[in-house]
Design a protein around this motif. Sequence first.
Motif, mmCIF file in Angstrom:
data_model
loop_
_atom_site.group_PDB
_atom_site.id
_atom_site.type_symbol
_atom_site.label_atom_id
_atom_site.label_comp_id
_atom_site.label_asym_id
_atom_site.label_seq_id
_atom_site.Cartn_x
_atom_site.Cartn_y
_atom_site.Cartn_z
ATOM 1 N N SER A 1 0.815 -1.358 -0.149
ATOM 2 C CA SER A 1 0.040 -0.163 -0.219
ATOM 3 C C SER A 1 0.941 1.422 -0.178
ATOM 4 O O SER A 1 0.408 2.349 -0.173
ATOM 5 C CB SER A 1 -0.898 -0.090 1.344
ATOM 6 N N GLY A 2 2.157 1.122 0.210
ATOM 7 C CA GLY A 2 3.008 2.466 0.146
ATOM 8 C C GLY A 2 3.218 2.806 1.417
ATOM 9 O O GLY A 2 4.105 3.798 1.708
ATOM 10 N N ILE A 3 2.572 2.310 2.713
ATOM 11 C CA ILE A 3 3.046 2.507 3.639
ATOM 12 C C ILE A 3 4.337 2.587 4.247
ATOM 13 O O ILE A 3 5.063 3.304 5.031
ATOM 14 C CB ILE A 3 1.981 1.829 5.050
ATOM 15 N N SER A 4 4.816 1.381 3.786
ATOM 16 C CA SER A 4 6.357 0.890 4.406
ATOM 17 C C SER A 4 7.155 2.047 3.646
ATOM 18 O O SER A 4 8.098 2.528 4.351
ATOM 19 C CB SER A 4 6.741 -0.486 3.802
ATOM 20 N N GLU B 1 3.365 13.404 5.411
ATOM 21 C CA GLU B 1 3.393 12.261 4.110
ATOM 22 C C GLU B 1 2.824 11.140 4.838
ATOM 23 O O GLU B 1 2.474 10.090 4.088
ATOM 24 C CB GLU B 1 4.749 12.187 3.407
ATOM 25 N N SER B 2 3.416 10.883 6.026
ATOM 26 C CA SER B 2 3.129 9.250 6.649
ATOM 27 C C SER B 2 2.150 9.507 7.875
ATOM 28 O O SER B 2 1.954 8.754 8.557
ATOM 29 C CB SER B 2 4.489 8.869 7.186
ATOM 30 N N PHE B 3 1.252 10.534 7.620
ATOM 31 C CA PHE B 3 0.473 10.856 8.914
ATOM 32 C C PHE B 3 -0.668 9.698 8.988
ATOM 33 O O PHE B 3 -0.941 8.981 10.166
ATOM 34 C CB PHE B 3 -0.522 12.077 8.580
ATOM 35 N N PHE B 4 -1.249 9.051 7.999
ATOM 36 C CA PHE B 4 -2.286 8.124 8.083
ATOM 37 C C PHE B 4 -1.625 6.766 8.201
ATOM 38 O O PHE B 4 -2.238 6.114 9.202
ATOM 39 C CB PHE B 4 -2.910 8.151 6.549
ATOM 40 N N ALA B 5 -0.440 6.740 8.263
ATOM 41 C CA ALA B 5 0.189 5.274 8.703
ATOM 42 C C ALA B 5 0.482 5.502 10.457
ATOM 43 O O ALA B 5 0.277 4.716 11.010
ATOM 44 C CB ALA B 5 1.547 4.982 8.090
ATOM 45 N N LEU C 1 -7.080 4.811 -1.639
ATOM 46 C CA LEU C 1 -7.423 6.260 -2.141
ATOM 47 C C LEU C 1 -6.675 7.267 -1.738
ATOM 48 O O LEU C 1 -6.752 8.203 -2.249
ATOM 49 C CB LEU C 1 -8.715 6.295 -1.342
ATOM 50 N N VAL C 2 -5.755 7.031 -0.593
ATOM 51 C CA VAL C 2 -4.808 8.286 -0.309
ATOM 52 C C VAL C 2 -3.668 7.948 -0.897
ATOM 53 O O VAL C 2 -2.955 8.800 -1.637
ATOM 54 C CB VAL C 2 -4.761 8.023 1.128
#
Length: 427
Positions: free
Chosen positions: A72-75, A217-221, A256-257
Amino acid sequence: MNLIPLVIVLILFLLNVPIGFSLIGGSMIYFLFMTDTMPPDLALQNFVFGLESFPLLAIPFFVMVGVVMNYSGISSRLLKFADLLVGHMRGGLAQVNVVLSALMGGISGSANADAAMDCKILVPEMTKRGYDPAFSAAVTAASSIIPTIIPPGIMMILYCMSARVSVGKVFLAGYLPGIFITIVLMITVDILSRKKGYGKAREKRASAKEILIGIKESFFALIMPLLLIGGLRFGIFTPTEGGAVAVVYSFIIGMLVYRELKWEHFAPIIKETLYSTAEVMFIIVGANLFGYYLSFERIPYTLAHMVLDLSGNKYMFLLLINLFLLIVGMFVEGGPAIIIITPLLVPILSELGVDLVHFGIVMTFNLAIGGLTPPFGSMLFVCTSILKVPLLNMLKETMPFIIALIIALFVITYVPSIALLLPNLLW
């Protein structure tokens, strides 16, 4: 005679028979040939009944969260944020490796998943920068212990089910020990980097503006752990429902994000989740059946009285049990060991007045260290297989980290406020 099934299970372990089959084999010999307390067909019914538990649904959900994270791009965002925080320190990329594992702790509860991810994403860059591959593998394996302590750890959930304690409390208890372990590993990396001459990943410390941009940029994670603990604390959802919420949240963020999670990723996500879940569930089924044998023979209570006769001092008991668990962790995976051993220890812990929430962190951390030790340390084999590093070379580089982690283990054991401060304040 009543210990024969236990001996059979141990022999099967040593013969490298899968843990689930070992537990079932020893238990069924007991119910088929050694007792008429429970008919074999009823034992098999309980074999199936062991999976009919609502809390067990939390396991596949949290396993799936860890898998989705890699697609998901979180990493990658957490990696950039970790570099902003500690890339300017000596041994910069090794420090990033440690901090990245701490950040991942709030998302992935699996040490093996974290080790595999760091081996694929971060270690190749470390090798390009001149780090010894064996040292890089050792840092990766050691830091992958952190996600088992910082919630939501799968081993924590298994402990809570086995000891019948609050998942929310144990999750909350994991944060300060996880931060403490992170600091201990960072100090170890700094000392070793000075000896080996490893430099910094960044020329200078990141500015406040750069860090704020990284947080954005990493807030949602980064807020996922807060949402999970907040939901558990205020009764918005149960741990199982929290796992489902985390899955939905990670899918929404990825699609979506960050927009890196694609429809073609769904098949491999489901496949990886099913394989990992099936392995854990089969062990749980075998452990439940084995638990019936232990209960019928009153082995936990007999063991409790033997230990209490040997030493009624809880501090001496904690020392002995830590040494015992360190040995167990060399041979048995942490999850199965928790399922098997916890029911044996709970009566003794209760008798000695040891807090079960605190001990959950101690036991989880202790058995996680086993992933770094031969002959069956899973993180050792994950890193050596991916990086093609000779096992002996990696073991040599891993020893300072094992020593540092054992020191941290005994500090957490004998200073329970490290684990209990947040649960006592906020729960």
